[in-house]
Scaffold this active site. Structure first.
Site, short mmCIF file in Angstrom:
data_model
loop_
_atom_site.label_atom_id
_atom_site.label_comp_id
_atom_site.label_asym_id
_atom_site.label_seq_id
_atom_site.Cartn_x
_atom_site.Cartn_y
_atom_site.Cartn_z
N PRO A 177 0.70 -1.24 0.05
CG PRO A 177 -0.93 -1.60 1.92
CD PRO A 177 0.85 -2.02 1.02
CG ASP A 178 -0.75 4.97 -1.44
OD1 ASP A 178 -1.46 4.49 -1.35
OD2 ASP A 178 -1.10 5.58 -3.00
NE ARG A 185 0.26 12.19 2.09
CZ ARG A 185 1.50 12.09 2.20
NH1 ARG A 185 1.92 11.35 1.30
NH2 ARG A 185 2.67 13.07 2.53
CG ASN A 200 8.70 3.25 -3.60
OD1 ASN A 200 8.06 4.54 -3.08
ND2 ASN A 200 8.40 2.87 -4.89
CB ILE A 201 12.04 2.01 1.71
CG1 ILE A 201 10.24 1.58 2.06
CG2 ILE A 201 12.52 3.71 1.78
CD1 ILE A 201 10.26 1.95 3.70
CB CYS A 210 25.89 7.16 18.32
SG CYS A 210 26.65 5.77 18.37
CB CYS A 251 25.46 4.68 22.39
SG CYS A 251 23.73 5.05 21.10
N GLY A 258 3.68 7.55 -9.96
CA GLY A 258 3.07 6.73 -8.56
C GLY A 258 3.45 8.59 -7.66
CB THR A 259 5.41 10.47 -5.81
OG1 THR A 259 5.57 11.09 -5.12
CG2 THR A 259 5.73 11.11 -7.52
CB SER A 260 0.34 12.22 -3.21
OG SER A 260 1.54 12.39 -2.14
NE ARG A 276 -6.05 4.72 -8.79
CZ ARG A 276 -5.54 3.87 -7.60
NH1 ARG A 276 -5.39 4.49 -6.45
NH2 ARG A 276 -5.33 2.29 -8.20
P1 CNA Z 1 1.72 8.67 -1.26
O1 CNA Z 1 1.54 9.90 -1.24
O2 CNA Z 1 1.06 7.64 -0.61
O3 CNA Z 1 1.43 8.95 -3.03
C1 CNA Z 1 1.27 7.56 -3.93
C2 CNA Z 1 0.60 8.31 -5.07
O4 CNA Z 1 0.05 7.06 -5.78
C3 CNA Z 1 -0.51 8.94 -4.87
O5 CNA Z 1 -0.65 10.68 -5.65
C4 CNA Z 1 -2.06 8.04 -5.45
O6 CNA Z 1 -2.61 8.28 -6.10
C5 CNA Z 1 -1.30 6.96 -6.93
N1 CNA Z 1 -1.03 5.76 -6.17
C6 CNA Z 1 -1.16 4.75 -5.75
N2 CNA Z 1 -1.11 3.91 -6.17
C7 CNA Z 1 -1.81 4.01 -7.81
C8 CNA Z 1 -2.05 2.80 -9.09
N3 CNA Z 1 -2.29 2.14 -9.27
N4 CNA Z 1 -1.94 3.98 -10.09
C9 CNA Z 1 -2.06 4.92 -10.09
N5 CNA Z 1 -1.43 5.87 -9.11
C10 CNA Z 1 -1.27 5.77 -7.87
O7 CNA Z 1 3.66 8.03 -1.86
P2 CNA Z 1 4.66 8.88 -1.83
O8 CNA Z 1 5.24 7.66 -2.79
O9 CNA Z 1 4.14 10.03 -3.06
O10 CNA Z 1 5.54 9.56 -0.78
C11 CNA Z 1 6.38 9.36 -0.14
C12 CNA Z 1 6.76 8.63 0.39
C13 CNA Z 1 5.99 7.34 0.68
C14 CNA Z 1 8.16 8.02 0.71
O11 CNA Z 1 7.88 8.56 1.88
C15 CNA Z 1 8.09 6.61 0.83
O12 CNA Z 1 9.05 5.28 1.58
C16 CNA Z 1 6.90 6.05 1.37
N6 CNA Z 1 6.67 5.03 1.26
C17 CNA Z 1 6.70 4.50 0.35
C18 CNA Z 1 6.00 2.57 0.48
C19 CNA Z 1 6.83 1.55 -0.87
O13 CNA Z 1 8.38 1.56 -0.58
N7 CNA Z 1 6.77 0.84 -1.26
C20 CNA Z 1 4.93 2.05 0.96
C21 CNA Z 1 4.49 2.54 1.22
C22 CNA Z 1 5.33 5.13 1.36
#
Ligand code: CNA
Length: 434
Positions: A123-124, A126, A197-198, A227, A251, A287-289, A313
């Site tokens: 899952p993401d 947001r 992503n991590i 530390c 530490c 795939g990032t907000s 999305r």
């Molecule tokens: P976010 O804020 O959750 O945004 C994700 C974005 O991707 C949103 O705009 C969603 O609408 C969009 N999205 C999700 N699924 C789909 C899909 N199937 N099709 C189209 N769009 C989609 O996450 P961000 O990455 O922007 O935020 C950064 C954070 C989230 C980082 O620090 C990450 O480490 C952290 N994160 C990482 C993971 C991972 O490693 N897989 C998972 C969840 C959060």
């Protein structure tokens, strides 16, 4: 990884990479984009640049103008602006595909977030209902951001460790989107991928280390959160997976995987952006907000003539502002579907499928019976107002953007043109189903 908070806060001489970042951003912000292009490490000379821009403009002017009074934004609103007309194939994907096929994009930078891994079952942050922020009750934390807050972790590491058990690489497999990015590399087009992503899936799918910047760290290494004494990553993992707390041998503070928490510094490798973004000839954002700084502001540091393609999305960051900037394109909808169509347009589908089928991913399953992931990652958030840098240039500590549009405008270090200049050379389309 440089994540010594004290070194960034208190020590007078900052690491050279830090000065470089600010210098580079400043240059980008105040320079004429053409000058930047000619004087920088760009492979293009002046003559070449004129030809390229001219041809590019001609190509783009022939493309159908997107337009829409209804592009969904990350805030769930409908933005006013150009409506996508015609089929999706006439939108951003087609425009950019054409440029790639014409050989005009040979230094592609990919900026990615959690949305590229949702198809892998992670899952993401947001997405309503499934994201971490909608599922924090199980971690017994006062607010969602606490799970990635270093001070909270210092007092109580258990919430993060519970989450980490579900997130440790080994439980999930890369999906088509990851392999598409690998194909960009295979084709010799990928300058660098910057991921937030991590989950480590970029590496698992074969994107080489020198092409990858894991801007928010990873589980590959671990160290003391106080530390910073390194600690064997496998031992840390073993302890966490067995509900124990790894303890620093120096530490006695708690050890954590080198995932960047809210308020921590980003890895030094992140600062490659000062070289990469001025060189980029195509930026793909997937795939990032774009809510996390300083990462989010990177998208504003490409030259103003460089096409930016958002695959997501929702419209996010500078793509929420309409009409779109010159050469901005977006394709909204499910990312896996979008990327498959992109691959089809590029004629890469068979190669990607072949790559995926041949790939004998050494899929470590040492994380036995990984818990289902109902939330995720590290970082930060907006609602509590913690460290919103807002209108800052990209720097080195992770924060959340408070006000996207404002932050984008002010943070824009690409050029003054970045958010203000718009014309018909931008495209947007959205999947009716999304
Ligand atoms: P976010 O804020 O959750 O945004 C994700 C974005 O991707 C949103 O705009 C969603 O609408 C969009 N999205 C999700 N699924 C789909 C899909 N199937 N099709 C189209 N769009 C989609 O996450 P961000 O990455 O922007 O935020 C950064 C954070 C989230 C980082 O620090 C990450 O480490 C952290 N994160 C990482 C993971 C991972 O490693 N897989 C998972 C969840 C959060």
């Amino acid at each position: 990884m440089n994540r010594s908070r004290s070194s960034w806060d208190k020590k007078a001489p900052q690491p050279p990479v830090t000065r470089l970042t600010r210098s580079s951003s400043s240059q980008a912000r105040h320079s004429d984009p053409a000058e930047l292009q000619d004087s920088g490490p760009s492979p293009y000379g002046k003559q070449r640049k004129k030809q390229t821009d001219s041809a590019l403009a001609q190509d783009l002017s022939q493309m159908s103008v997107s337009g829409q009074d209804g592009v969904p934004t990350s805030k769930g609103k409908m933005s006013k602006g150009p409506q996508p007309t015609g089929s999706r194939s006439r939108g951003g994907l087609a425009s950019v595909s054409r440029l790639v096929k014409l050989g005009r994009c040979k230094n592609v930078v990919v900026v990615a977030g959690a949305g590229i891994s949702t198809a892998s079952g992670i899952p993401d942050f947001r997405t309503p209902g499934t994201g971490l922020y909608a599922n924090v009750e199980k971690y017994n934390i006062p607010y969602p951001e606490a799970i990635f807050n270093i001070d909270y972790f210092s007092n109580d590491p258990q919430p993060f460790f519970s989450l980490a058990k579900a997130l440790y690489p080994g439980s999930h497999r890369p999906n088509y989107i990851h392999y598409f990015i690998r194909m960009l590399h295979h084709k010799g087009l990928l300058l660098r991928m910057y991921t937030q992503n991590i989950d480590g899936l970029e590496k698992v799918c074969g994107i080489p280390d020198d092409k990858l910047v894991e801007a928010h760290g990873s589980f590959a290494t671990a160290s003391c959160h106080l530390c910073y004494t390194p600690y064997p990553a496998e031992e840390a993992k073993h302890a966490i997976m067995n509900d124990n707390v790894p303890i620093c041998t120096f530490c006695a503070a708690t050890v954590k995987p080198d995932v960047v928490f809210f308020g921590e510094d980003l890895p030094q490798k992140y600062f490659l952006h000062t070289e990469d973004f001025p060189k980029a000839d195509l930026l793909i954002i997937m795939g990032t907000s774009l809510q996390i700084e300083p990462f989010a502001s990177l998208v504003n540091t490409v030259r103003s003539t460089v096409p930016r393609l958002l695959l997501n999305r929702h419209a996010v960051g500078p793509f929420e502002k309409v009409p779109l900037r010159r050469n901005d394109h977006m394709e909204l909808g499910d990312l896996a579907d979008t990327v498959r169509r992109f691959a089809e347009m590029l004629g890469w589908s068979n190669e990607i499928e072949e790559l995926m089928s041949q790939e004998t991913v050494s899929f470590t399953t040492s994380v036995s019976s990984s818990p289902s992931v109902s939330g995720q990652m590290p970082c930060q958030s907006t609602s509590n107002g913690l460290m919103s840098r807002g209108a800052s240039e990209p720097q080195g500590r992770m924060e959340t953007s408070r006000s996207r549009p404002g932050a984008q405008t002010a943070a824009s270090s690409g050029s003054e043109e970045t958010d203000s200049e718009t014309d018909s050379k931008s495209t947007a389309s959205s999947s009716p189903s999304n």
